[in-house]
Design a protein around this motif. Structure first.
Motif, PDB file in Angstrom:
ATOM      1  N   ILE A 129      31.335  10.640  47.088  1.00 47.70           N
ATOM      2  CA  ILE A 129      30.380   9.573  46.202  1.00 47.70           C
ATOM      3  C   ILE A 129      29.034  10.191  45.532  1.00 47.70           C
ATOM      4  CG2 ILE A 129      28.908   7.819  46.851  1.00 47.70           C
ATOM      5  CD1 ILE A 129      30.522   7.003  49.126  1.00 47.70           C
ATOM      6  N   PRO A 164      33.479  14.598  36.725  1.00 49.90           N
ATOM      7  CA  PRO A 164      32.324  14.729  37.887  1.00 49.90           C
ATOM      8  C   PRO A 164      31.740  16.349  38.046  1.00 49.90           C
ATOM      9  CG  PRO A 164      34.387  13.497  38.453  1.00 49.90           C
ATOM     10  CD  PRO A 164      34.716  14.269  37.183  1.00 49.90           C
ATOM     11  N   HIS A 200      28.461   9.583  36.582  1.00 47.62           N
ATOM     12  CA  HIS A 200      28.051   8.592  35.683  1.00 47.62           C
ATOM     13  C   HIS A 200      26.663   8.532  35.585  1.00 47.62           C
ATOM     14  CE1 HIS A 200      31.205   5.567  36.249  1.00 47.62           C
ATOM     15  NE2 HIS A 200      31.791   6.445  37.121  1.00 47.62           N
ATOM     16  N   LEU A 249      35.424   3.385  45.653  1.00 44.17           N
ATOM     17  CA  LEU A 249      35.826   4.628  45.794  1.00 44.17           C
ATOM     18  C   LEU A 249      36.102   4.947  47.389  1.00 44.17           C
ATOM     19  CD1 LEU A 249      36.614   7.619  44.741  1.00 44.17           C
ATOM     20  CD2 LEU A 249      34.392   8.277  45.477  1.00 44.17           C
ATOM     21  N   VAL A 304      40.004  10.435  39.436  1.00 45.75           N
ATOM     22  CA  VAL A 304      39.521  10.645  40.944  1.00 45.75           C
ATOM     23  C   VAL A 304      39.926  11.876  41.324  1.00 45.75           C
ATOM     24  CG1 VAL A 304      39.465   9.764  43.129  1.00 45.75           C
ATOM     25  CG2 VAL A 304      39.681   8.235  41.556  1.00 45.75           C
ATOM     26  N   ARG A 363      29.227  13.333  43.979  1.00 49.91           N
ATOM     27  CA  ARG A 363      30.063  13.808  42.689  1.00 49.91           C
ATOM     28  C   ARG A 363      30.250  12.819  41.555  1.00 49.91           C
ATOM     29  NH1 ARG A 363      34.180  18.437  45.234  1.00 49.91           N
ATOM     30  NH2 ARG A 363      32.601  19.454  45.908  1.00 49.91           N
ATOM     31  N   TYR A 364      30.718  11.285  42.339  1.00 49.01           N
ATOM     32  CA  TYR A 364      30.951  10.210  41.500  1.00 49.01           C
ATOM     33  C   TYR A 364      29.639   9.716  40.685  1.00 49.01           C
ATOM     34  CZ  TYR A 364      32.343   5.480  40.078  1.00 49.01           C
ATOM     35  OH  TYR A 364      32.512   4.180  39.325  1.00 49.01           O
ATOM     36  N   GLU A 365      28.395   9.497  41.482  1.00 52.80           N
ATOM     37  CA  GLU A 365      27.266   9.167  40.782  1.00 52.80           C
ATOM     38  C   GLU A 365      26.896  10.335  39.915  1.00 52.80           C
ATOM     39  OE1 GLU A 365      24.905   8.450  44.418  1.00 52.80           O
ATOM     40  OE2 GLU A 365      25.523   6.113  44.179  1.00 52.80           O
ATOM     41  N   LEU A 375      36.947  14.568  41.363  1.00 56.02           N
ATOM     42  CA  LEU A 375      36.248  14.834  42.388  1.00 56.02           C
ATOM     43  C   LEU A 375      36.339  15.753  43.634  1.00 56.02           C
ATOM     44  CD1 LEU A 375      35.598  10.832  43.012  1.00 56.02           C
ATOM     45  CD2 LEU A 375      34.231  12.472  41.700  1.00 56.02           C
ATOM     46  N   LEU A 405      38.772   6.841  37.456  1.00 58.86           N
ATOM     47  CA  LEU A 405      37.961   6.662  38.459  1.00 58.86           C
ATOM     48  C   LEU A 405      37.791   5.213  38.543  1.00 58.86           C
ATOM     49  CD1 LEU A 405      35.144   9.453  37.163  1.00 58.86           C
ATOM     50  CD2 LEU A 405      36.101   9.175  39.623  1.00 58.86           C
ATOM     51  N   TRP A 465      31.080   3.319  42.926  1.00 59.71           N
ATOM     52  CA  TRP A 465      31.418   4.312  44.250  1.00 59.71           C
ATOM     53  C   TRP A 465      31.871   3.363  45.390  1.00 59.71           C
ATOM     54  CZ3 TRP A 465      29.051   3.507  48.723  1.00 59.71           C
ATOM     55  CH2 TRP A 465      27.758   2.773  48.844  1.00 59.71           C
TER      56      TRP A 465
END
Length: 286
Positions: free
Chosen positions: A269, A283, A276, A216, A177, A271-273, A180, A209, A213
Motif C-alpha cells: 500500500i 511504484p 500515485h 488493492l 500490480v 508503494r502504491y500511494e 509493487l 494498478l 489502495w
C-alpha cells in the motif's frame, strides 16, 4: 542467457525445437517419459536410436535423434541416475541437464523442453531433483533461449514453478500490480512467504494498478489464498505450503498470515500511494 519456465502438461505435445527424453542405458525405449515419447514419435525414433547408439548411452550423457511424429524437430536423449538402484551421485544428475544443453547447442535448438529427470521410477528425491534441474540449467553456458520444465502432475508442477519463479522471476509491466513486488522486503526471512511474494509478482505481472489502495488489499489477499490453497486469516499460526518447501528447514515452506496483514500488504500500500503521489507509473520500491 537462458530463461526457464514451468509448464503443466504432456511433454510429447510441446511446440519446441527439441524434447529431452529421460532414457535408459539401452536406448531402446522403456516406461514413463521414455515410453510416452517413443509411442508418440513412432518407430523412427527407435530406428535412429539403434543406428546412433548401438552400444547404448552412459549415465549422465546425452545424444540426439529425430523426433519422428512429435511436434519437435529433435529428441535429446539423456540417461539419469537410478537413485532407487543406488546411483546417488548428484553430479550425474546435473550432467544430464548440462549434456542435454550442450547437445542442443550442437544441433542448433533454441527452445528445449525437459522432464524432471530421474524423479519418476528412478526415485530421485523430488525437491533435490527440482533444485538440480533449475540450478544446472541456470548456471550452464548455452545458446538455448528457453528451457521449459514440463510436469505431468499438478503437484509436481506447482513445486517446480515455485523454484523457477525464485530463480527466473518474469518481467512486469509498467503501471502493473506486479511492479509493487519488484523489491522483496528483507523481513520475510527464509519462510515460504518469499515464494508467495514471487508467485504474486508473477500473477500480477500484467495486471493494471486498481483505482485505489482500498481495492488493492482484497485483490492481493484473494490471489494469495488461491495460490496457497488456504485462507490468509489474521493469525500467527503458519500455513505450510509443500511446493514452497525446498527441504532446507522446518519453516522453509511456511507462510505466516500475520506477516502479510501487518507488514507485507502495508508495504504494498505504501508503494502504491508513493507511485500515485509522485505521479509515476512505476511504484516506489523502497
Amino acid at each position: 542467457m537462458v530463461t526457464v519456465t514451468a509448464v503443466h502438461g504432456d511433454i510429447t505435445r510441446q511446440q519446441v525445437d527439441a524434447i529431452v527424453n529421460a532414457a535408459n542405458n539401452r536406448m531402446r525405449g522403456g516406461g514413463g517419459v521414455d515410453g510416452a515419447i517413443h509411442r508418440a514419435g513412432g518407430p523412427a525414433i527407435l530406428d535412429d536410436c539403434i543406428a546412433r547408439f548401438p552400444d547404448g548411452l552412459a549415465t549422465g550423457d546425452a545424444g540426439w535423434t529425430t523426433a519422428g511424429d512429435l511436434p519437435a524437430t529433435w529428441v535429446i536423449h539423456t540417461v539419469g541416475p537410478n537413485y532407487a538402484a543406488g546411483e546417488r551421485d548428484r553430479a550425474l544428475l546435473e550432467s544430464c541437464y548440462r549434456r542435454a544443453l550442450e547437445v542442443a547447442d550442437e544441433i542448433g535448438a533454441r527452445t528445449v523442453s525437459f522432464p524432471l529427470i530421474s524423479a519418476g521410477i528412478y526415485a530421485w528425491p523430488l525437491n533435490d531433483a527440482i533444485d538440480a534441474a533449475v540450478t544446472t540449467i541456470a548456471t550452464t553456458p548455452t545458446r538455448v533461449d528457453e528451457a521449459v520444465l514440463v510436469s505431468f502432475s499438478e503437484d509436481t508442477h506447482r513445486r517446480v514453478q515455485a523454484q523457477v519463479q525464485r530463480r527466473f522471476p518474469p518481467p512486469t509491466d509498467e503501471g502493473s500490480v506486479g511492479r509493487l513486488f519488484e523489491r522483496a522486503p528483507a523481513q520475510m526471512g527464509m519462510r515460504g512467504d518469499a515464494y508467495l511474494w514471487l508467485a504474486l509478482r508473477a500473477e500480477f505481472a500484467t495486471t493494471p494498478l486498481p483505482p485505489t489502495w482500498f481495492d488493492l488489499r482484497p485483490m492481493v489477499l484473494q490471489a494469495a489464498e488461491a495460490i496457497i490453497g488456504a485462507p490468509l486469516e489474521h493469525t500467527d499460526d503458519p500455513i505450510h505450503v509443500p511446493e514452497f518447501d525446498p527441504g532446507h528447514g522446518m519453516s522453509a515452506g511456511n507462510v505466516l498470515p500475520s506477516w502479510w496483514h501487518d507488514t507485507g500488504i502495508p508495504i504494498l500500500i505504501d508503494r502504491y500511494e508513493a507511485a500515485h503521489h509522485e505521479g509515476r507509473s512505476q511504484p516506489a520500491t523502497d
